[in-house]
Design a protein around this motif. Structure first.
Motif, PDB file in Angstrom:
ATOM      1  N   LYS A 292       0.824  -1.224   0.000  1.00 23.82           N
ATOM      2  CA  LYS A 292       0.000   0.000   0.000  1.00 23.82           C
ATOM      3  C   LYS A 292       0.852   1.264   0.000  1.00 23.82           C
ATOM      4  O   LYS A 292       0.524   2.257  -0.660  1.00 23.82           O
ATOM      5  N   TYR A 293       1.940   1.229   0.779  1.00 22.77           N
ATOM      6  CA  TYR A 293       2.705   2.453   0.970  1.00 22.77           C
ATOM      7  C   TYR A 293       3.984   2.486   0.145  1.00 22.77           C
ATOM      8  O   TYR A 293       4.994   3.047   0.553  1.00 22.77           O
ATOM      9  N   SER A 294       3.932   1.852  -1.016  1.00 27.07           N
ATOM     10  CA  SER A 294       5.005   1.955  -2.012  1.00 27.07           C
ATOM     11  C   SER A 294       4.463   2.706  -3.212  1.00 27.07           C
ATOM     12  O   SER A 294       3.391   2.384  -3.725  1.00 27.07           O
ATOM     13  N   ILE A 320       7.236   4.579   1.188  1.00 22.74           N
ATOM     14  CA  ILE A 320       7.374   6.009   1.494  1.00 22.74           C
ATOM     15  C   ILE A 320       7.936   6.241   2.907  1.00 22.74           C
ATOM     16  O   ILE A 320       8.373   7.343   3.223  1.00 22.74           O
ATOM     17  N   GLY A 321       7.930   5.208   3.747  1.00 21.57           N
ATOM     18  CA  GLY A 321       8.500   5.341   5.081  1.00 21.57           C
ATOM     19  C   GLY A 321       7.569   6.028   6.068  1.00 21.57           C
ATOM     20  O   GLY A 321       6.449   6.437   5.733  1.00 21.57           O
ATOM     21  N   ILE A 322       8.051   6.165   7.291  1.00 22.85           N
ATOM     22  CA  ILE A 322       7.276   6.761   8.381  1.00 22.85           C
ATOM     23  C   ILE A 322       8.125   7.852   9.021  1.00 22.85           C
ATOM     24  O   ILE A 322       9.290   7.613   9.364  1.00 22.85           O
ATOM     25  N   PRO A 323       7.579   9.059   9.194  1.00 20.58           N
ATOM     26  CA  PRO A 323       8.355  10.115   9.869  1.00 20.58           C
ATOM     27  C   PRO A 323       8.770   9.677  11.276  1.00 20.58           C
ATOM     28  O   PRO A 323       8.030   8.977  11.968  1.00 20.58           O
ATOM     29  N   GLU A 324       9.944  10.102  11.699  1.00 22.61           N
ATOM     30  CA  GLU A 324      10.489   9.673  12.992  1.00 22.61           C
ATOM     31  C   GLU A 324       9.540  10.000  14.145  1.00 22.61           C
ATOM     32  O   GLU A 324       9.387   9.236  15.089  1.00 22.61           O
ATOM     33  N   LYS A 329       3.660   6.040  17.479  1.00 24.38           N
ATOM     34  CA  LYS A 329       2.189   6.109  17.451  1.00 24.38           C
ATOM     35  C   LYS A 329       1.556   5.105  16.492  1.00 24.38           C
ATOM     36  O   LYS A 329       0.340   4.938  16.490  1.00 24.38           O
ATOM     37  N   ILE A 330       2.373   4.456  15.665  1.00 21.89           N
ATOM     38  CA  ILE A 330       1.792   3.691  14.552  1.00 21.89           C
ATOM     39  C   ILE A 330       0.976   2.482  15.000  1.00 21.89           C
ATOM     40  O   ILE A 330       0.165   1.966  14.228  1.00 21.89           O
ATOM     41  N   PHE A 331       1.181   2.007  16.246  1.00 22.94           N
ATOM     42  CA  PHE A 331       0.403   0.857  16.720  1.00 22.94           C
ATOM     43  C   PHE A 331      -0.885   1.277  17.434  1.00 22.94           C
ATOM     44  O   PHE A 331      -1.642   0.439  17.877  1.00 22.94           O
ATOM     45  N   GLU A 332      -1.104   2.599  17.536  1.00 23.43           N
ATOM     46  CA  GLU A 332      -2.348   3.086  18.122  1.00 23.43           C
ATOM     47  C   GLU A 332      -3.491   2.861  17.143  1.00 23.43           C
ATOM     48  O   GLU A 332      -3.325   2.989  15.925  1.00 23.43           O
ATOM     49  N   ARG A 333      -4.658   2.563  17.681  1.00 23.61           N
ATOM     50  CA  ARG A 333      -5.818   2.286  16.832  1.00 23.61           C
ATOM     51  C   ARG A 333      -6.280   3.552  16.117  1.00 23.61           C
ATOM     52  O   ARG A 333      -6.401   4.606  16.730  1.00 23.61           O
ATOM     53  N   PHE A 334      -6.495   3.434  14.833  1.00 26.67           N
ATOM     54  CA  PHE A 334      -6.972   4.497  13.945  1.00 26.67           C
ATOM     55  C   PHE A 334      -5.895   5.531  13.606  1.00 26.67           C
ATOM     56  O   PHE A 334      -6.184   6.517  12.946  1.00 26.67           O
ATOM     57  N   PHE A 335      -4.652   5.292  14.042  1.00 30.49           N
ATOM     58  CA  PHE A 335      -3.609   6.244  13.676  1.00 30.49           C
ATOM     59  C   PHE A 335      -3.104   5.931  12.273  1.00 30.49           C
ATOM     60  O   PHE A 335      -2.786   4.782  11.954  1.00 30.49           O
ATOM     61  N   THR A 336      -3.026   6.953  11.420  1.00 33.71           N
ATOM     62  CA  THR A 336      -2.452   6.799  10.083  1.00 33.71           C
ATOM     63  C   THR A 336      -1.493   7.956   9.826  1.00 33.71           C
ATOM     64  O   THR A 336      -1.757   9.099  10.229  1.00 33.71           O
ATOM     65  N   SER A 370      12.479   3.155  10.427  1.00 41.13           N
ATOM     66  CA  SER A 370      12.021   3.686   9.148  1.00 41.13           C
ATOM     67  C   SER A 370      12.784   4.952   8.789  1.00 41.13           C
ATOM     68  O   SER A 370      13.215   5.706   9.668  1.00 41.13           O
ATOM     69  N   THR A 371      12.956   5.140   7.496  1.00 42.57           N
ATOM     70  CA  THR A 371      13.540   6.369   6.962  1.00 42.57           C
ATOM     71  C   THR A 371      12.561   6.945   5.954  1.00 42.57           C
ATOM     72  O   THR A 371      12.111   6.239   5.040  1.00 42.57           O
ATOM     73  N   TRP A 372      12.192   8.188   6.156  1.00 45.18           N
ATOM     74  CA  TRP A 372      11.194   8.815   5.299  1.00 45.18           C
ATOM     75  C   TRP A 372      11.615   8.767   3.830  1.00 45.18           C
ATOM     76  O   TRP A 372      12.738   9.109   3.491  1.00 45.18           O
ATOM     77  N   GLU A 373      10.723   8.299   2.991  1.00 49.81           N
ATOM     78  CA  GLU A 373      10.889   8.161   1.539  1.00 49.81           C
ATOM     79  C   GLU A 373      11.928   7.106   1.151  1.00 49.81           C
ATOM     80  O   GLU A 373      12.345   7.047  -0.003  1.00 49.81           O
ATOM     81  N   LYS A 374      12.343   6.269   2.106  1.00 51.43           N
ATOM     82  CA  LYS A 374      13.291   5.196   1.777  1.00 51.43           C
ATOM     83  C   LYS A 374      12.774   3.811   2.152  1.00 51.43           C
ATOM     84  O   LYS A 374      13.185   2.823   1.575  1.00 51.43           O
ATOM     85  N   GLY A 375      11.892   3.739   3.133  1.00 51.68           N
ATOM     86  CA  GLY A 375      11.336   2.432   3.474  1.00 51.68           C
ATOM     87  C   GLY A 375      11.218   2.189   4.970  1.00 51.68           C
ATOM     88  O   GLY A 375      11.702   2.967   5.795  1.00 51.68           O
TER      89      GLY A 375
END
Length: 390
Positions: A292-294, A320-324, A329-336, A370-375
């Motif tokens: 999804k996030y590629s 696309i990676g995840i900002p630091e 927060k990524i395991f919180e419910r409904f967090f995107t 994660s590194t933003w825009e790298k994976g």
């Protein structure tokens, strides 16, 4: 004091016993023997009772300290007579410093003085709660106009769960409201415009179907989370992680033939104790996130390392990676991370919550870098049977 009382009791018992002996041995005193015998037995019973009470008082102290509730006894004026270890802990005081103090003058209980005042007037059980400090309490009369019992309980977890429940319902309602509004809007448009072109009709129906699918996915995920929350622990059995990864990879390739998946492992068969169905659900969620996030055709590398005391499963993508700042927060419910992108892809921020719950049920650990825009790389660590499940 106790020594003096004991001497008096034994003296009384001796006198009664000697008098009873004289009554039985002296014919002129036979008329009094039944009465003196009764007094003698009464004295013995009184001594035994007092001894038992003393022993209970002595034994009650470690027993109260073993309780998870705070237990405090007060006199009728509200002064502390006895407090157990938990009670002192909840009030953030030393046990010795609480004895003799007015309990409801304590900063944590001052606001509940009215409850204490009311029970002395009505003798009716009182309850109180201090949400800020995470304390719940009950006040009961032990002996009318003599003793009062106060019990304290740590309710911080209860209120935290209550707040989580409220947030969960609010977020679920919000996530469902959006597709319902879209479906309603397009359905009303189709109804109001009978002469709508076939191209526009196709576009509208595609959007309606897509939002129906999104709602279906959301409801299924909510039900899955509810089931997992009430599941005490996964049903563990021997599971070949290499075979499980191969199965998940084949499933993903059948859904997305354009992607690339590389699977690496240092043993042909790597056994862990797990629930195959739950593990498959967790792994598929991680793999689908990688797709999804590629921005282009996804490239995913899966590595399984069989170590001496743990098995590590690593799933790395080049998306696309995840900002630091969002990693915690990524395991919180409904967090995107990207709400607009998630909605386009039909996600509601529940996939990683499901993964987190499943991994915790296996007493395993999940880490993310994660590194933003790298994976992004997810690492799942399963303890070997000898160290985790024996």
């Amino acid at each position: 004091m106790m020594s003096t009382m004991k001497k008096r009791y034994w003296t009384l018992l001796f006198v009664l016993g000697f008098a009873s002996f004289l009554c039985f041995c002296t014919p002129s005193l036979h008329a009094y023997r039944e009465w003196l015998l009764f007094l003698c037995l009464f004295g013995i019973a009184l001594i035994v009772q007092k001894k038992g009470v003393g022993q209970r008082k002595f034994k009650d102290i470690p027993l109260l300290d073993a309780l998870q509730e705070g237990v405090i006894t007060l006199d009728w004026e509200g002064k502390v007579l006895q407090v157990n270890q938990k009670g002192a802990h909840y009030l953030k005081e030393e046990k010795g410093r609480l004895i003799g103090t007015l309990l409801f003058n304590h900063p944590l209980l001052k606001s509940h003085y009215q409850n204490f005042h009311r029970i002395r007037e009505t003798f009716i059980h009182q309850s109180f709660a201090n949400e800020k400090e995470g304390l719940e309490g009950e006040i009961k009369v032990l002996e009318p106009r003599k003793k009062i019992l106060v019990t304290l309980l740590d309710s911080s977890g209860h209120y935290q769960k209550k707040q989580l429940g409220k947030d969960f319902v609010a977020n679920a309602s919000h996530e469902l409201r959006t597709p319902i509004t879209i479906i309603k809007g397009f359905a009303e448009t189709i109804y109001d415009l009978p002469e709508i072109s076939s191209g526009m009709l196709t576009e509208f129906t595609e959007k309606i179907v897509r939002n129906c699918q999104r709602m279906d996915s959301l409801v299924k995920n909510l039900l899955t989370l509810a089931d997992l929350d009430y599941l005490p622990r996964a049903k563990l059995q021997e599971c070949d992680l290499v075979a499980l990864i191969d199965s998940c990879s084949q499933t993903l390739l059948s859904l997305h033939p354009e992607i690339q998946i590389e699977s690496l492992h240092n043993e042909e068969v790597i056994i862990i104790h797990g629930d195959p169905d739950l593990l498959e659900l967790a792994i598929m969620n991680l793999l689908e996130n990688g797709v999804k996030y590629s921005e282009q055709a996804a490239k995913i590398t899966i590595t399984i390392e069989d170590g001496s005391d743990a098995v590590k499963l690593t799933i790395a993508d080049q998306g696309i990676g995840i900002p630091e700042g969002d990693l915690d927060k990524i395991f919180e419910r409904f967090f995107t991370v990207d709400k607009a992108h998630s909605r386009r892809m039909g996600g509601a921020g529940l996939g990683l919550s499901i993964v987190d719950v499943i991994i915790s049920k296996h007493q395993a650990k999940i880490d993310v870098t994660s590194t933003w825009e790298k994976g992004t790389t997810f690492t799942l660590t399963f303890q070997k049977v000898s160290t985790a499940f024996q």
